[in-house]
Write a protein that holds these residues in place. Structure first.
Motif, mmCIF file in Angstrom:
data_model
loop_
_atom_site.group_PDB
_atom_site.id
_atom_site.type_symbol
_atom_site.label_atom_id
_atom_site.label_comp_id
_atom_site.label_asym_id
_atom_site.label_seq_id
_atom_site.Cartn_x
_atom_site.Cartn_y
_atom_site.Cartn_z
ATOM 1 N N LEU A 172 17.220 43.672 52.017
ATOM 2 C CA LEU A 172 16.957 45.004 51.821
ATOM 3 C C LEU A 172 15.811 45.516 51.066
ATOM 4 O O LEU A 172 15.160 46.209 51.395
ATOM 5 N N TRP A 173 15.494 44.582 50.106
ATOM 6 C CA TRP A 173 14.371 44.783 49.268
ATOM 7 C C TRP A 173 13.099 44.578 49.940
ATOM 8 O O TRP A 173 12.173 45.429 50.046
ATOM 9 N N GLY A 174 12.947 43.590 50.847
ATOM 10 C CA GLY A 174 11.851 43.329 51.656
ATOM 11 C C GLY A 174 11.820 44.349 52.856
ATOM 12 O O GLY A 174 10.506 44.878 52.939
ATOM 13 N N LEU A 175 12.985 44.823 53.292
ATOM 14 C CA LEU A 175 12.800 45.967 54.218
ATOM 15 C C LEU A 175 12.247 47.181 53.582
ATOM 16 O O LEU A 175 11.301 47.890 54.319
ATOM 17 N N GLN A 176 12.646 47.645 52.243
ATOM 18 C CA GLN A 176 12.165 48.936 51.823
ATOM 19 C C GLN A 176 10.671 48.755 51.364
ATOM 20 O O GLN A 176 9.910 49.502 51.394
ATOM 21 N N ALA A 177 10.213 47.368 50.925
ATOM 22 C CA ALA A 177 8.989 47.105 50.929
ATOM 23 C C ALA A 177 8.205 47.457 51.924
ATOM 24 O O ALA A 177 7.067 47.997 51.860
ATOM 25 N N TYR A 178 8.408 46.957 52.974
ATOM 26 C CA TYR A 178 7.700 47.073 54.249
ATOM 27 C C TYR A 178 7.560 48.682 54.553
ATOM 28 O O TYR A 178 6.743 49.114 54.979
ATOM 29 N N LYS A 179 8.489 49.360 54.327
ATOM 30 C CA LYS A 179 8.682 50.819 54.678
ATOM 31 C C LYS A 179 7.634 51.628 53.919
ATOM 32 O O LYS A 179 6.924 52.622 54.241
ATOM 33 N N VAL A 180 7.552 51.235 52.608
ATOM 34 C CA VAL A 180 6.830 51.549 51.607
ATOM 35 C C VAL A 180 5.076 51.420 52.015
ATOM 36 O O VAL A 180 4.095 52.227 52.145
ATOM 37 N N ARG A 181 5.049 49.967 52.499
ATOM 38 C CA ARG A 181 3.811 49.964 52.948
ATOM 39 C C ARG A 181 3.275 50.401 54.280
ATOM 40 O O ARG A 181 2.150 50.989 54.454
ATOM 41 N N GLU A 182 4.214 50.409 55.264
ATOM 42 C CA GLU A 182 3.940 51.234 56.498
ATOM 43 C C GLU A 182 3.671 52.660 56.089
ATOM 44 O O GLU A 182 2.809 53.357 56.857
ATOM 45 N N THR A 183 4.321 53.315 55.098
ATOM 46 C CA THR A 183 3.801 54.677 54.806
ATOM 47 C C THR A 183 2.364 55.079 54.265
ATOM 48 O O THR A 183 1.458 55.754 54.572
ATOM 49 N N LEU A 184 2.223 54.241 53.257
ATOM 50 C CA LEU A 184 1.034 54.293 52.492
ATOM 51 C C LEU A 184 -0.289 53.574 53.376
ATOM 52 O O LEU A 184 -1.520 53.750 52.826
#
Length: 299
Positions: free
Chosen positions: A17-29
């Motif tokens: 879940l941490w990795g998925l959330q980090a991916y979403k943050v990176r995708e946004t920025l």
């Protein structure tokens, strides 16, 4: 054994879940459009954007200008790790006497970002270390007419936009200097590593009061007029002496730096002195910095 298996599954799920959330943050920025929508200010014009390296993804800084309220907004959008990967937004507001509408950008220009960091979008052009280096010399070789000046200011920022006034604390000391800084001037970051100012403010006498102008590193200019005449004008042939002092004190490797040239009032007689003086502030860590002053030669 059952509890160790359950713990392993829990840890595996948490890491996933941490990795998925980090991916979403990176995708946004890494999406200029998504980041801009988060940062945008109502009724304000986009006048500059700066991208820097971040922990999870690039960190974005947007500068907006509201022509009705005469305010500059600087919005920072970045990724954070604690306590969970997420996007944080910080906005600061500054009053200004300058009209930045001539620098307004179309947000479609954000799509021209090529993933470089640091990078600066200013005056319809994306700048990186290489191409900003080619235009910085326009500012340092600026030819100024022999006129009566009121104040000349040179400004530099190493990373991020610099606006407003700073309460400067002495590095390693227990005292502070009076608040100082560019005020309502937007100072773009210098990417090239040449340690040169990115904007100069010039004030001079005119037949109907006094004029002020901001000259940016690429030649863009903003002017302002006031009916108030200059108090203590001085003559200056060029910026050679000021730039010599600038280079001398840049040895302290500041993150932000400003140099002002003016002719001050005598505190006792309240009359203009016969000397043209300079003042430098240099910030190294946050609001920690130093201040120096002296007489400007060759004026």
């Amino acid at each position: 054994m059952k509890w160790t298996g359950a713990l392993f599954i829990f840890i595996l799920l948490a890491v996933s879940l941490w990795g998925l959330q980090a991916y979403k943050v990176r995708e946004t920025l890494t999406s200029p459009d998504k980041t801009f929508e988060m940062a945008t200010v109502e009724n304000a014009q986009l006048i500059a954007a700066y991208v820097d390296k971040g922990i999870l993804a690039p960190t974005w800084h947007f500068a907006f200008y509201n022509p009705k309220t005469r305010e500059i907004f600087v919005t920072s959008v970045k990724g954070s790790l604690w306590p969970w990967p997420h996007v944080t937004l910080k906005r600061q507001t500054y009053s200004t006497e300058y009209n930045y509408s001539s620098l307004a950008l179309q947000k479609t220009l954000l799509k021209n970002w090529r993933g470089q960091a640091p990078a600066l979008l200013f005056n319809d052009t994306w700048y990186s270390q290489d191409n900003q280096k080619n235009v910085l010399s326009r500012l340092t070789s600026l030819r100024i007419q022999n006129a009566s000046f009121g104040k000349i200011g040179l400004f530099y920022s190493k990373n991020g936009f610099w606006v407003g006034l700073n309460e400067i604390k002495s590095c390693g000391g227990d005292y502070s200097f009076p608040p100082a800084g560019p005020g309502g001037i937007l100072v773009p970051p210098e990417l090239s590593g040449k340690n040169l100012p990115t904007v100069i403010e010039i004030t001079w006498n005119s037949p109907y009061g006094s004029e002020r102008a901001l000259v940016f590193f690429n030649g863009a200019m903003i002017k302002a007029h006031t009916t108030k005449p200059l108090t203590c004008p001085f003559e200056l042939q060029n910026l050679t002496s000021a730039l010599r002092i600038w280079r001398e004190y840049f040895e302290y490797n500041p993150n932000r730096m400003a140099l002002w040239v003016s002719r001050p009032l005598d505190t006792s007689s309240k009359e203009c002195t016969n000397e043209t003086t300079w003042v430098i502030i240099a910030l190294r860590n946050g609001d920690c910095g130093n201040e120096w002053w002296g007489k400007l030669e060759d004026t």
